[in-house]
Design an enzyme around this catalytic site. Structure first.
Site, mmCIF file in Angstrom:
data_model
loop_
_atom_site.group_PDB
_atom_site.id
_atom_site.type_symbol
_atom_site.label_atom_id
_atom_site.label_comp_id
_atom_site.label_asym_id
_atom_site.label_seq_id
_atom_site.Cartn_x
_atom_site.Cartn_y
_atom_site.Cartn_z
ATOM 1 N N GLU A 146 17.834 -22.837 30.693
ATOM 2 C CA GLU A 146 18.829 -23.911 30.210
ATOM 3 C C GLU A 146 17.477 -24.694 30.133
ATOM 4 O O GLU A 146 17.165 -25.682 29.345
ATOM 5 C CB GLU A 146 19.678 -25.112 29.895
ATOM 6 C CG GLU A 146 20.860 -24.613 29.962
ATOM 7 C CD GLU A 146 22.341 -25.533 30.639
ATOM 8 O OE1 GLU A 146 21.912 -26.430 30.335
ATOM 9 O OE2 GLU A 146 23.526 -25.348 30.813
ATOM 10 N N CYS A 160 29.717 -28.022 34.249
ATOM 11 C CA CYS A 160 29.675 -28.602 35.107
ATOM 12 C C CYS A 160 28.473 -28.499 35.667
ATOM 13 O O CYS A 160 28.636 -29.438 37.349
ATOM 14 C CB CYS A 160 31.143 -28.552 36.138
ATOM 15 S SG CYS A 160 31.397 -26.296 36.590
ATOM 16 N N HIS A 161 27.735 -27.567 35.934
ATOM 17 C CA HIS A 161 26.209 -26.892 36.302
ATOM 18 C C HIS A 161 25.358 -27.787 36.044
ATOM 19 O O HIS A 161 24.510 -28.042 37.028
ATOM 20 C CB HIS A 161 26.060 -25.646 35.703
ATOM 21 C CG HIS A 161 25.653 -25.170 34.598
ATOM 22 N ND1 HIS A 161 26.401 -25.350 34.070
ATOM 23 C CD2 HIS A 161 24.442 -25.708 34.102
ATOM 24 C CE1 HIS A 161 26.216 -24.990 32.408
ATOM 25 N NE2 HIS A 161 24.972 -25.412 32.592
ATOM 26 N N TYR A 180 26.861 -37.224 39.446
ATOM 27 C CA TYR A 180 27.966 -37.557 38.962
ATOM 28 C C TYR A 180 28.849 -39.093 39.427
ATOM 29 O O TYR A 180 29.372 -39.384 39.192
ATOM 30 C CB TYR A 180 28.917 -37.275 41.414
ATOM 31 C CG TYR A 180 28.583 -35.339 40.857
ATOM 32 C CD1 TYR A 180 29.468 -34.755 41.153
ATOM 33 C CD2 TYR A 180 27.566 -35.215 41.901
ATOM 34 C CE1 TYR A 180 29.736 -33.747 40.766
ATOM 35 C CE2 TYR A 180 27.462 -33.985 42.210
ATOM 36 C CZ TYR A 180 28.652 -33.395 41.525
ATOM 37 O OH TYR A 180 28.593 -31.779 41.625
ATOM 38 N N ASN A 203 37.113 -27.493 37.291
ATOM 39 C CA ASN A 203 37.420 -26.999 35.983
ATOM 40 C C ASN A 203 37.040 -26.094 35.822
ATOM 41 O O ASN A 203 36.530 -25.045 36.491
ATOM 42 C CB ASN A 203 35.461 -27.648 35.788
ATOM 43 C CG ASN A 203 34.913 -27.308 34.336
ATOM 44 O OD1 ASN A 203 35.861 -26.759 33.548
ATOM 45 N ND2 ASN A 203 33.694 -26.561 34.132
#
Length: 163
Positions: A158, A131-132, A96, A123
């Site tokens: 991922e 956003c994850h 962030y 979002n």
């Protein structure tokens, strides 16, 4: 407004559209189903076919090489944050604070991590606008409107190793 549902195996994902572009992509944990059922029409659209193709590629541990057409509507601040989110590559993360610093450099004034977090939580297009991939400065998973278990699953898809 229209909707359809995609089952990713561990949750249902609600796709929203204005008929031509994707306007929302939410895990069922993120959205009020009753509102969707009462306000949107369930249907099949080309945009949902494109989105399902994208999601199938993603959930089969591959990187989608296209993005379905999306339409975003919000404040310039949120749109800027969401634009930055789209630069975080598959398998990478940002904090962030990283995003707040990028915003501060672009806008010429200090931006709080909290303000960034608020924009991220709004979002409307999960996964595609990733956003994850945003984590705390300490490397811990924090702040995901679908819950930290979903965030963890997406990052694991991922190849990101959770501390």
């Amino acid at each position: 407004m229209f909707y359809n549902i995609y089952d990713c195996g561990f949750s249902e994902i609600i796709m929203l559209s204005n008929k031509h572009k994707l306007t929302g992509l939410y895990f069922k944990e993120q959205i009020d189903f009753g509102y969707i059922y009462n306000s949107y029409q369930y249907t099949y659209l080309d945009i949902f076919t494109q989105t399902i193709k994208w999601l199938n590629i993603y959930f089969n541990d591959k990187i989608p090489l296209f993005t379905p057409p999306i339409e975003l509507s919000s404040t310039s601040f949120r749109l800027h944050v969401w634009q930055i989110l789209q630069t975080i590559k598959y398998g990478d993360t940002a904090t962030y604070k990283d995003i707040a610093n990028i915003m501060a450099n672009a806008r010429g004034k200090r931006i709080s991590s909290q303000a960034v977090g608020n924009a991220i939580s709004a979002n409307p297009i999960s996964i595609i606008i990733p956003c994850h991939r945003v984590i705390g400065s300490n490397g811990k998973l924090i702040g995901y409107s679908g819950g930290l278990e979903l965030k963890s699953r997406l990052l694991e898809i991922e190849g990101f190793k959770i501390n």
